[in-house]
Each structure stands twice: as structure tokens, then as C-alpha cells.
Motif scaffolding. Sequence first.
Motif, mmCIF file in Angstrom:
data_model
loop_
_atom_site.group_PDB
_atom_site.id
_atom_site.type_symbol
_atom_site.label_atom_id
_atom_site.label_comp_id
_atom_site.label_asym_id
_atom_site.label_seq_id
_atom_site.Cartn_x
_atom_site.Cartn_y
_atom_site.Cartn_z
ATOM 1 N N ASN A 52 0.801 -1.176 -0.054
ATOM 2 C CA ASN A 52 -0.005 0.148 0.037
ATOM 3 C C ASN A 52 0.924 1.227 0.053
ATOM 4 O OD1 ASN A 52 -3.162 -0.665 0.372
ATOM 5 N ND2 ASN A 52 -1.966 -2.071 1.821
ATOM 6 N N MET A 53 2.042 1.174 0.508
ATOM 7 C CA MET A 53 2.961 2.474 0.435
ATOM 8 C C MET A 53 3.043 2.888 -0.869
ATOM 9 S SD MET A 53 5.836 1.599 3.399
ATOM 10 C CE MET A 53 6.619 3.162 3.079
ATOM 11 N N SER A 56 0.008 4.833 -1.958
ATOM 12 C CA SER A 56 -0.507 6.158 -1.082
ATOM 13 C C SER A 56 -0.160 7.580 -1.936
ATOM 14 C CB SER A 56 0.541 6.066 0.070
ATOM 15 O OG SER A 56 0.346 7.247 0.855
ATOM 16 N N GLU A 57 -1.325 8.282 -1.815
ATOM 17 C CA GLU A 57 -1.317 9.620 -2.395
ATOM 18 C C GLU A 57 -0.528 10.579 -1.704
ATOM 19 O OE1 GLU A 57 -5.298 10.812 -2.166
ATOM 20 O OE2 GLU A 57 -5.931 9.980 -3.816
ATOM 21 N N PRO A 59 2.732 10.116 0.632
ATOM 22 C CA PRO A 59 3.707 8.877 1.503
ATOM 23 C C PRO A 59 4.024 9.379 2.602
ATOM 24 C CG PRO A 59 4.400 9.852 -0.819
ATOM 25 C CD PRO A 59 3.138 10.577 -0.502
ATOM 26 N N PHE A 62 1.457 8.299 6.731
ATOM 27 C CA PHE A 62 1.528 7.583 7.612
ATOM 28 C C PHE A 62 2.737 7.772 8.739
ATOM 29 C CE2 PHE A 62 5.325 6.054 5.420
ATOM 30 C CZ PHE A 62 6.133 5.360 6.577
ATOM 31 N N PRO A 193 -8.203 5.914 -1.127
ATOM 32 C CA PRO A 193 -6.935 6.288 -0.476
ATOM 33 C C PRO A 193 -6.935 5.996 0.933
ATOM 34 C CG PRO A 193 -7.777 7.815 -1.928
ATOM 35 C CD PRO A 193 -8.649 6.859 -2.080
ATOM 36 N N CYS A 196 -5.976 2.610 2.060
ATOM 37 C CA CYS A 196 -4.833 2.337 1.701
ATOM 38 C C CYS A 196 -3.768 2.880 2.985
ATOM 39 C CB CYS A 196 -4.346 3.112 0.530
ATOM 40 S SG CYS A 196 -2.607 3.296 -0.005
ATOM 41 N N GLU A 197 -3.997 4.192 3.415
ATOM 42 C CA GLU A 197 -3.316 4.477 4.226
ATOM 43 C C GLU A 197 -3.724 4.015 5.909
ATOM 44 O OE1 GLU A 197 -1.184 6.826 3.960
ATOM 45 O OE2 GLU A 197 -1.681 7.742 2.005
ATOM 46 N N ILE A 200 -1.371 0.993 5.816
ATOM 47 C CA ILE A 200 -0.107 1.356 6.042
ATOM 48 C C ILE A 200 0.229 1.436 7.426
ATOM 49 C CG2 ILE A 200 1.771 2.871 5.547
ATOM 50 C CD1 ILE A 200 0.488 3.575 2.835
ATOM 51 N N PRO A 231 -5.647 9.054 9.797
ATOM 52 C CA PRO A 231 -6.215 9.045 8.394
ATOM 53 C C PRO A 231 -7.603 9.303 8.042
ATOM 54 C CG PRO A 231 -4.592 7.423 8.601
ATOM 55 C CD PRO A 231 -4.831 7.904 10.078
#
Length: 242
Positions: A52-53, A56-57, A59, A62, A193, A196-197, A200, A231
Motif C-alpha cells: 500500500n505504500m 499512497s497519495e 507518502p 503514515f 486512499p 490504503c493509509e 499502512i 487518516p
Amino acid sequence: MLGTIVNTCTILIGGAVGATARQLIKDKYKKSLFDALGLACIVLGANAALPNMQKSEYPVLFILSLAIGSVIGTRLDFDGRLKRYEEQRRQRQSSTDKPKLIEGLTTACLLYCIGTFSIVGPVLSCLSPTQGWALGEPGNTFLYTNATLDLVTSAVLAATYGWGMLLAAPILFCWQGMFYLIAFCFSAAMPEPMRCELSIVGGVLIVSSGLSILGINDCKTINLLPSLLVPVVFYLIKGYLC
């Protein structure tokens, strides 16, 4: 909410079975099981975070999440509070060499709550066009799958840590209930997104939990749990402003 209720019940059932069978397992096997859980956490955490990193929109989000979450958790002293409770519990028992309940609960909460099934599942359950109580409801498919996995996981964890692991069930219920409520209020699926975060940050916390279980480093993972909210708050604010 049917899928979440089923998921919560499977954790209670699996935990009860595991805690009951715990008395029948010799100490040397408990130690092996304990080490296996630590290694599994590291692998699962890395598998959740690394892929998922790349998607990531933001980076650095996280990193900010972990930093902010650690400050909040340390200020509220989650780790200290639970350790004091754990010490009181140990003083009431004849043995002091049992696995730490705090580590077990942290590990359980992360394994139960972090993942596509536990995050997306409540959203689909809310947004399903065929709301109802039937077990075949399409929107609950992810949660029923997650419930099956958690049934086995909860039994293994309870066999290692004992009856205290049942406390993870209401935590899962509140976690999935939060995403269900968000989907209900905003009438839209959880943004990719955000998932995703969360994956992570959750993956990093699972790795941290594994390191603690193996005795490599006590990262005080419980103090990092507020990082999971960062997030969510970030994307809710972004969505509102945009």
C-alpha cells in the motif's frame, strides 16, 4: 450491522474455546505458539503495509499518523494504564510467567480490525441494496469471510493469553460500527486512499506488536493505536473542504 454482530460472536466463541483448551496445552507448546504468533504478526504487518505504500497519495501521512498517534497515546498513557491493570491481575494469580494480556489484546485488536474485510465489510453492509437479515446478503459477504478467519484466530490467541482475549470482541464491534456509521452518514463507499493509509499504519502497528511478542523490542504498541484515527480524520476533513 448483521455482519458485524456475526463477526463479534465468532470472536467470543473462538476465544471461549481457545481459553478452555488452554488448560490442556503444555507450557512448551504455549511458548512455541507464542513465538509463532510473533512471527506471523511481523509477516502480516509487512504484507499489509508495503504494497500500500506504493499506492499512497501522501507518502508522509503514515509517518505523521504514527507521530501524532504516539503523542496522544503517550499523553493518555494507554500502555501504563493497561500495565498497571496487568500487574494487579498478576498479583491475584499464583503464576507470574504467563503471557502478557496487554500484548495479546493489542495483537488481537490489530489482527481483527486492520484489513480489507474489516474496513470495507461494514461499508458494503451499510450500502448493500438488499438490506435484511438473510445470511446470503451480498453486502455482508466480506464480514462473514472475516468472521470465519477470526473464529480460528481468536481460538489460537485465547489458547495463548487466556479469557482476557474476549475483551477484543467489543473493540471490534466499535471499530466496524464506526465505518458503518461513516458510510451511513455520508452515503458513499470508503475512499480507496483512506483504506490504503489505514492499511499502512495498521501494518506498521502489527509489526510493532510482533516485535513486542518476540521480546525484541517493547514498542508500546498500545500507545500507537490513536494513529489509526489520523487518516480517517484527515480524509473526512479533506472530503468536507473539497
